[in-house]
Every structure is written in C-alpha cells, then in structure tokens.
Design a protein around this motif. Structure first.
Motif, PDB file in Angstrom:
ATOM      1  N   PRO A 118       0.524  -0.291  11.135  1.00 35.29           N
ATOM      2  CA  PRO A 118       1.069  -0.562   9.797  1.00 35.29           C
ATOM      3  C   PRO A 118       0.179  -1.460   8.948  1.00 35.29           C
ATOM      4  CG  PRO A 118       2.799  -0.702  11.448  1.00 35.29           C
ATOM      5  CD  PRO A 118       1.522  -0.520  12.189  1.00 35.29           C
ATOM      6  N   GLU A 119      -0.367  -2.530   9.522  1.00 34.02           N
ATOM      7  CA  GLU A 119      -1.198  -3.438   8.731  1.00 34.02           C
ATOM      8  C   GLU A 119      -2.493  -2.758   8.317  1.00 34.02           C
ATOM      9  OE1 GLU A 119      -2.521  -6.820   6.721  1.00 34.02           O
ATOM     10  OE2 GLU A 119      -0.560  -6.038   7.301  1.00 34.02           O
ATOM     11  N   GLU A 120      -3.040  -1.956   9.207  1.00 35.59           N
ATOM     12  CA  GLU A 120      -4.262  -1.235   8.876  1.00 35.59           C
ATOM     13  C   GLU A 120      -3.995  -0.216   7.765  1.00 35.59           C
ATOM     14  OE1 GLU A 120      -7.126   1.983  11.148  1.00 35.59           O
ATOM     15  OE2 GLU A 120      -6.394   0.245  12.289  1.00 35.59           O
ATOM     16  N   GLY A 161      -4.457   1.413   2.128  1.00 33.31           N
ATOM     17  CA  GLY A 161      -3.802   1.821   0.893  1.00 33.31           C
ATOM     18  C   GLY A 161      -4.172   0.930  -0.284  1.00 33.31           C
ATOM     19  N   LEU A 162      -4.237  -0.382  -0.037  1.00 29.65           N
ATOM     20  CA  LEU A 162      -4.622  -1.309  -1.106  1.00 29.65           C
ATOM     21  C   LEU A 162      -6.052  -1.026  -1.571  1.00 29.65           C
ATOM     22  CD1 LEU A 162      -3.188  -4.705   0.229  1.00 29.65           C
ATOM     23  CD2 LEU A 162      -2.270  -3.272  -1.599  1.00 29.65           C
ATOM     24  N   ALA A 163      -6.933  -0.754  -0.619  1.00 30.44           N
ATOM     25  CA  ALA A 163      -8.325  -0.496  -0.965  1.00 30.44           C
ATOM     26  C   ALA A 163      -8.459   0.775  -1.799  1.00 30.44           C
ATOM     27  CB  ALA A 163      -9.172  -0.395   0.303  1.00 30.44           C
ATOM     28  N   VAL A 164      -7.800   1.842  -1.396  1.00 33.05           N
ATOM     29  CA  VAL A 164      -7.880   3.110  -2.134  1.00 33.05           C
ATOM     30  C   VAL A 164      -7.294   2.952  -3.538  1.00 33.05           C
ATOM     31  CG1 VAL A 164      -7.085   5.492  -2.207  1.00 33.05           C
ATOM     32  CG2 VAL A 164      -7.890   4.523  -0.046  1.00 33.05           C
ATOM     33  N   HIS A 165      -6.141   2.284  -3.648  1.00 30.28           N
ATOM     34  CA  HIS A 165      -5.549   2.054  -4.967  1.00 30.28           C
ATOM     35  C   HIS A 165      -6.506   1.282  -5.874  1.00 30.28           C
ATOM     36  CE1 HIS A 165      -1.563   3.399  -3.635  1.00 30.28           C
ATOM     37  NE2 HIS A 165      -1.226   3.381  -4.915  1.00 30.28           N
ATOM     38  N   ASP A 184       1.198   9.174  -9.573  1.00 26.12           N
ATOM     39  CA  ASP A 184       1.218   7.989  -8.709  1.00 26.12           C
ATOM     40  C   ASP A 184       0.436   8.320  -7.445  1.00 26.12           C
ATOM     41  OD1 ASP A 184       2.589   5.292  -8.837  1.00 26.12           O
ATOM     42  OD2 ASP A 184       3.035   5.864  -6.781  1.00 26.12           O
ATOM     43  N   PHE A 185      -0.407   7.370  -7.009  1.00 25.47           N
ATOM     44  CA  PHE A 185      -1.213   7.585  -5.808  1.00 25.47           C
ATOM     45  C   PHE A 185      -0.401   7.208  -4.570  1.00 25.47           C
ATOM     46  CE2 PHE A 185      -4.686   5.933  -8.817  1.00 25.47           C
ATOM     47  CZ  PHE A 185      -4.836   7.183  -9.407  1.00 25.47           C
ATOM     48  N   LYS A 186      -0.419   8.090  -3.570  1.00 31.30           N
ATOM     49  CA  LYS A 186       0.231   7.811  -2.294  1.00 31.30           C
ATOM     50  C   LYS A 186      -0.793   7.979  -1.176  1.00 31.30           C
ATOM     51  CE  LYS A 186       4.190   7.048  -4.210  1.00 31.30           C
ATOM     52  NZ  LYS A 186       4.622   5.633  -4.381  1.00 31.30           N
ATOM     53  N   THR A 187      -0.937   6.933  -0.383  1.00 33.92           N
ATOM     54  CA  THR A 187      -1.955   6.928   0.675  1.00 33.92           C
ATOM     55  C   THR A 187      -1.353   7.154   2.057  1.00 33.92           C
ATOM     56  OG1 THR A 187      -1.762   4.522   0.852  1.00 33.92           O
ATOM     57  CG2 THR A 187      -3.416   5.372  -0.678  1.00 33.92           C
ATOM     58  N   ASP A 188      -0.154   7.730   2.116  1.00 38.29           N
ATOM     59  CA  ASP A 188       0.531   7.947   3.387  1.00 38.29           C
ATOM     60  C   ASP A 188      -0.340   8.755   4.356  1.00 38.29           C
ATOM     61  OD1 ASP A 188       2.352   7.235   1.364  1.00 38.29           O
ATOM     62  OD2 ASP A 188       4.018   7.956   2.571  1.00 38.29           O
ATOM     63  N   TRP A 189      -0.214   8.420   5.626  1.00 39.04           N
ATOM     64  CA  TRP A 189      -0.934   9.182   6.645  1.00 39.04           C
ATOM     65  C   TRP A 189      -0.321  10.565   6.800  1.00 39.04           C
ATOM     66  CZ3 TRP A 189      -5.356   7.999   9.102  1.00 39.04           C
ATOM     67  CH2 TRP A 189      -5.718   8.781  10.200  1.00 39.04           C
ATOM     68  N   HIS A 190       1.005  10.637   6.759  1.00 37.57           N
ATOM     69  CA  HIS A 190       1.697  11.923   6.843  1.00 37.57           C
ATOM     70  C   HIS A 190       1.928  12.447   5.432  1.00 37.57           C
ATOM     71  CE1 HIS A 190       4.514  15.034   8.004  1.00 37.57           C
ATOM     72  NE2 HIS A 190       5.390  14.543   7.136  1.00 37.57           N
ATOM     73  N   VAL A 191       1.388  13.611   5.126  1.00 38.32           N
ATOM     74  CA  VAL A 191       1.507  14.212   3.795  1.00 38.32           C
ATOM     75  C   VAL A 191       2.490  15.380   3.868  1.00 38.32           C
ATOM     76  CG1 VAL A 191       0.286  15.370   1.929  1.00 38.32           C
ATOM     77  CG2 VAL A 191      -0.848  13.550   3.213  1.00 38.32           C
ATOM     78  N   PRO A 192       3.593  15.323   3.144  1.00 34.46           N
ATOM     79  CA  PRO A 192       4.572  16.406   3.202  1.00 34.46           C
ATOM     80  C   PRO A 192       4.047  17.680   2.538  1.00 34.46           C
ATOM     81  CG  PRO A 192       5.201  14.793   1.542  1.00 34.46           C
ATOM     82  CD  PRO A 192       4.027  14.217   2.264  1.00 34.46           C
ATOM     83  N   ASP A 193       4.498  18.815   3.053  1.00 35.16           N
ATOM     84  CA  ASP A 193       4.081  20.109   2.489  1.00 35.16           C
ATOM     85  C   ASP A 193       5.003  20.559   1.374  1.00 35.16           C
ATOM     86  OD1 ASP A 193       1.962  20.367   4.325  1.00 35.16           O
ATOM     87  OD2 ASP A 193       3.355  21.104   5.874  1.00 35.16           O
ATOM     88  N   ARG A 194       6.255  20.065   1.379  1.00 36.59           N
ATOM     89  CA  ARG A 194       7.237  20.508   0.394  1.00 36.59           C
ATOM     90  C   ARG A 194       7.824  19.310  -0.339  1.00 36.59           C
ATOM     91  NH1 ARG A 194      11.894  23.226   3.283  1.00 36.59           N
ATOM     92  NH2 ARG A 194      11.827  21.225   4.380  1.00 36.59           N
ATOM     93  N   VAL A 195       8.304  19.573  -1.561  1.00 41.37           N
ATOM     94  CA  VAL A 195       8.956  18.518  -2.340  1.00 41.37           C
ATOM     95  C   VAL A 195      10.190  18.011  -1.602  1.00 41.37           C
ATOM     96  CG1 VAL A 195      10.182  18.012  -4.498  1.00 41.37           C
ATOM     97  CG2 VAL A 195       8.099  19.410  -4.540  1.00 41.37           C
TER      98      VAL A 195
END
Length: 484
Positions: free
Chosen positions: A300-302, A307-311, A405-416
């Motif tokens: 989680p911390e990593e 995410g902060l760096a990418v934003h 909005d930028f989302k840096t989640d590791w898991h990217v959903p395929d559907r809304v």
C-alpha cells in the motif's frame, strides 16, 4: 521593515547582516513551494532551516504541541488528497481543528493570556489589568452590515447618513458586539479561585460602558465593602469578601454573609455558535479509497508513493518541452519526493512519459487544457457549504468539455460497472458542477487509468445517479427534489 523603502519582499531579499539567514530561508521555501508536498515543505522549514527550535525559543515550549499537530494535519491531508500547498491551506481553513493543552499548575509562573485563551482555566489569583478602556476589544463598525433576518448586506457609510434599514443593521451589529463583550467579561470574572483583582489606569471617558464602571456598580450592590489604603498606592482599594479572606490580606476583616440572589442578565444566555463553512469534497463521496489491492500488486505505501509521483508528473510535465521532459521529471521527483526509491521513480517517469507521448491524449495535454482545475459547487441546502474539488485535467473547446481524473490503481477494471463507487460519485460531482457552468456545450467525464494507458468515458446517467445517491447519504440533500 522599519524605515525601508519599497516593498517588504524586495527589502528582505536585499537585507544583510542578521536578516541574511531569513532571506535565504524565504528564497529557498518560495522556490520549493510549487513542488514539495505539504508535509515535506513543513519538515524542510522546521528541520533544514531550524524552524522548530527557533519557534520554540521565541514562543516557548507550548509551541511544540501546535507544530506537531500541524505536521499531523499535513499527513492526514496527504492520505486523502493529491498533495499541494494550495489544497492543504484550503483544507485547513475549511476544517475546525482545536488544540487544547493542559496548563501546568504550580509551575511558579505568571501566565499572561487573553480572555479567549483563558476559557476553561482557573487560577488562585486572577488579575484583569485594564478594565477602564472602552472600544479596545472590538474593531468598530464593520464595513459590511448584514440586515437582520434577511440575505442582504449593506455597505456601511457614515452613521449620520444611515436610512432606517442601515440604522437597524448598525444597531444589530453594535448589540451583538456589546453582548459578546459582556460574555468575555463574564469569562474573565469566573477564572479566579480565590482572589479576583480588576484594575484600571488612565482617563475614564465612558464609565458606564467600561468594564470598570460595570463592575463598580455591581460591587456597590453586593453588600458591605471595605476601603483599604495600600502602601505606595495613590488611591484606596475597594474590597469585597464573599467568604474567609487570607489572614495576611491587607485590611482583613470578615464580612457578613451575602444573601444569595439570582443574577442572570440576558447577555449571559449562551448564543448559538456561528457555523463555520465546512468543505464537502467530491473525492470523499460514497466512501473512501479504491478497491482492495490485488495480491500481486505493490505494498500500500509503495502504491501510494507511485500514485503521488505519477500525479505530480502528469500535472507539471505538460508545460515542459518534450525533449526536456526526462531531465525535468528526474529533477522534479528529486526535489519534491527526495525519499522515493529509484525503481519507483523510474517506473513513474516511464508511465507518465508514455501517456504524454501518446497521440490519443495529445488534445488532453495541449496548451489550452487545464491541469489541477479547482471547482466550487455551492450547496445552498446545507447552509451555504461549498463542495470544493480539483479536476486533474480539464479540456474546454467551443463545443465540448472533457473532465478527466487520473487513477493509478494497480487493478484496472474492464467495465464501468466494476469501477469503484467513490470514483463514480467523485466524477458525478465534477460533471454536475461543469454542466452548471458550460450550459451550451457537451460535457463528458472519464477516468484515465495510467497503468493501462486507457481513457474510460463514463455514462452521464451512471455518474448522476451515483453522485445523487452519495450526496443524499452524506448530507441529506435530495437532488431529485431540487434541493440545490
């Protein structure tokens, strides 16, 4: 500042001698204000520039609690929002943080404080040193006069030019100030455990309205008093004892018991507190946080640091020429996130570079698009509390408005349907606000999943329903009834 010519900043920057260190500190902090997260900014001020030690030396050990709480607030803010100093200041101003500390008893010290600061405290001996002056506790008539029971505010001119509504408003403001002044006096009078001493010096121009005059009249009706001549004092002291006085008190003589009678003036009645405007954040609607981390994902911390760096890179690098972005990205992360692991920095730089270089996102990061666009959505049904938020990227064209909005989640959903509910509520708030501004254009909202390099456009109906549901759960506002 005394005797300088020109502006304070220019004078400070040109100062030498004892001020050179302060000028260097200001230059350094100003240069880093746009890059450092709030906690890192404050940490640099307190550690690298010796700010903590200097503040404590100037203000006393009591300042430590305030410094620690400020740092804690910075960490709490960064856990919820994309860090920026502007956002942190707004977050602090919209909050209601009160820090109370236990005042040490028996410290063999004289505490000098305002009556506001003395609330909730007691001491064996309390001295009110200046009860003669009038008008010292208020700032006079304010520039703006609110009309009682109306949503109308008047500009205060000269009192002699007031018409009836202005005179009514001015009288209401004066009555409120007088009542508050008497409440402060009550607080001061009730801090003493054994002795209460009130004094005055100077000319008594308005004896009836001064605290001294009010207290003098009150003492006259409280029962037998004594006039005591103090050695070295020009005027005698008026003393009233409600119980046993210390044997060594000057002019000590037990007084008769004072009959009890209720004293409850109107101004003693507690008044309703003035509600402070609280911030409703789109990013806090519908719960908090993204979906649980995938087992194969980072810690989680990593993930948070990445995410902060990418934003940060996606916010700042669009302003840099493409050929200079790699060096600028490295310098930006070194300045703003000096503790970031090299591997994480490399990953964030590569991720941001691929997004900025992708032709599909060229329009989104063009010169006429906006980064970190602040929006304010008034919600009258909550008593005027605004909903404040920052859109990561806003594209405005003559026919179309795109909210991203930028989302840096590791898991990217395929559907809304698989997008976390808080994300949908957040984008629904942005959509609702922008539709109210850009009424003549098509407004769309989408999430840019940085890890997958994909932009997912979100249906208006889904966003509107999710926003309305989350808003009603959190505030009670029902958009379907036209509450806003």
């Amino acid at each position: 500042a005394h005797g300088r010519e020109g502006r304070l900043w220019a004078g400070m920057m040109a100062a030498g001698g004892a001020h050179a260190r302060d000028a260097e500190m200001l230059r350094d902090m100003a240069a880093r204000a746009g890059y450092l997260a709030p906690y890192e900014f404050l940490e640099r001020l307190f550690v690298a520039h010796d700010g903590r030690r200097r503040l404590i030396a100037r203000l006393g050990p009591e300042a430590e609690d305030c410094i620690d709480e400020l740092m804690a607030q910075a960490l709490a803010y960064e856990a919820r929002e994309t860090p920026s100093l502007t956002g942190f200041v707004t977050w602090i101003e919209a909050g209601d943080v009160t820090l109370k500390r236990e005042m040490e008893k028996g410290a063999d010290e004289v505490r000098v404080m305002t009556i506001h600061g003395a609330k909730g405290l007691e001491a064996p001996i309390v001295i009110l040193p200046d009860t003669v002056s009038t008008g010292r506790r208020g700032a006079g008539t304010p520039v703006l006069l609110p009309l009682p029971d109306q949503d109308v505010t008047l500009w205060a001119g000269r009192a002699e030019a007031d018409d009836e509504p202005a005179a009514t408003a001015r009288a209401a403001v004066a009555a409120k100030a007088e009542a508050e002044d008497k409440r402060l006096l009550y607080v001061g009078l009730t801090r003493a455990e054994d002795w209460l001493i009130f004094c005055g010096a100077g000319k008594r121009r308005d004896a009836d309205k001064s605290w001294y005059g009010v207290l003098e009249q009150a003492m006259a009706g409280m029962g037998p008093t004594q006039t005591v001549k103090q050695p070295g004092a020009e005027d005698p002291i008026l003393r009233f004892d409600s119980g046993a006085s210390p044997p060594d008190a000057p002019g000590h003589a037990p007084s008769a018991a004072v009959p009890e009678r209720p004293i409850e003036p109107d101004w003693l009645t507690p008044v309703a507190g003035e509600a402070r405007a609280l911030r409703l954040s789109p990013s806090a609607l519908g719960g908090s946080g993204p979906t649980p981390a995938s087992p194969e994902g980072p810690e989680p911390e990593e993930a948070r640091l990445r995410g902060l760096a990418v934003h940060l890179l996606l916010e700042r690098l669009p302003e840099v020429e493409a050929r200079a972005r790699a060096a600028a990205a490295r310098a930006l992360l070194e300045q703003s996130m000096p503790g970031l692991a090299p591997a994480l920095a490399d990953e964030a730089i590569a991720e941001a570079a691929e997004i900025l270089d992708a032709p599909a996102f060229a329009e989104l990061f063009a010169e006429d698009s906006l980064g970190e666009a602040t929006i304010s959505l008034p919600l009258p049904a909550t008593g005027g509390r605004p909903m404040l938020g920052r859109i990561d990227r806003l594209l405005v064209t003559p026919r179309r408005v795109l909210i991203v909005d930028f989302k840096t989640d590791w898991h990217v959903p395929d559907r809304v349907a698989d997008v976390p509910a808080p994300y949908l509520a957040q984008m629904g708030a942005y959509l609702y606000a922008c539709k109210g501004v850009f009424t003549d254009r098509q407004v769309e909202a989408g999430l840019l999943w940085t890890r997958a390099r994909t932009l997912m456009l979100l249906p208006d109906t889904v966003l509107q329903n999710r926003f309305a549901s989350a808003l009603q759960q959190q505030t009670g506002i029902d958009l379907t009834r036209g509450d806003t």
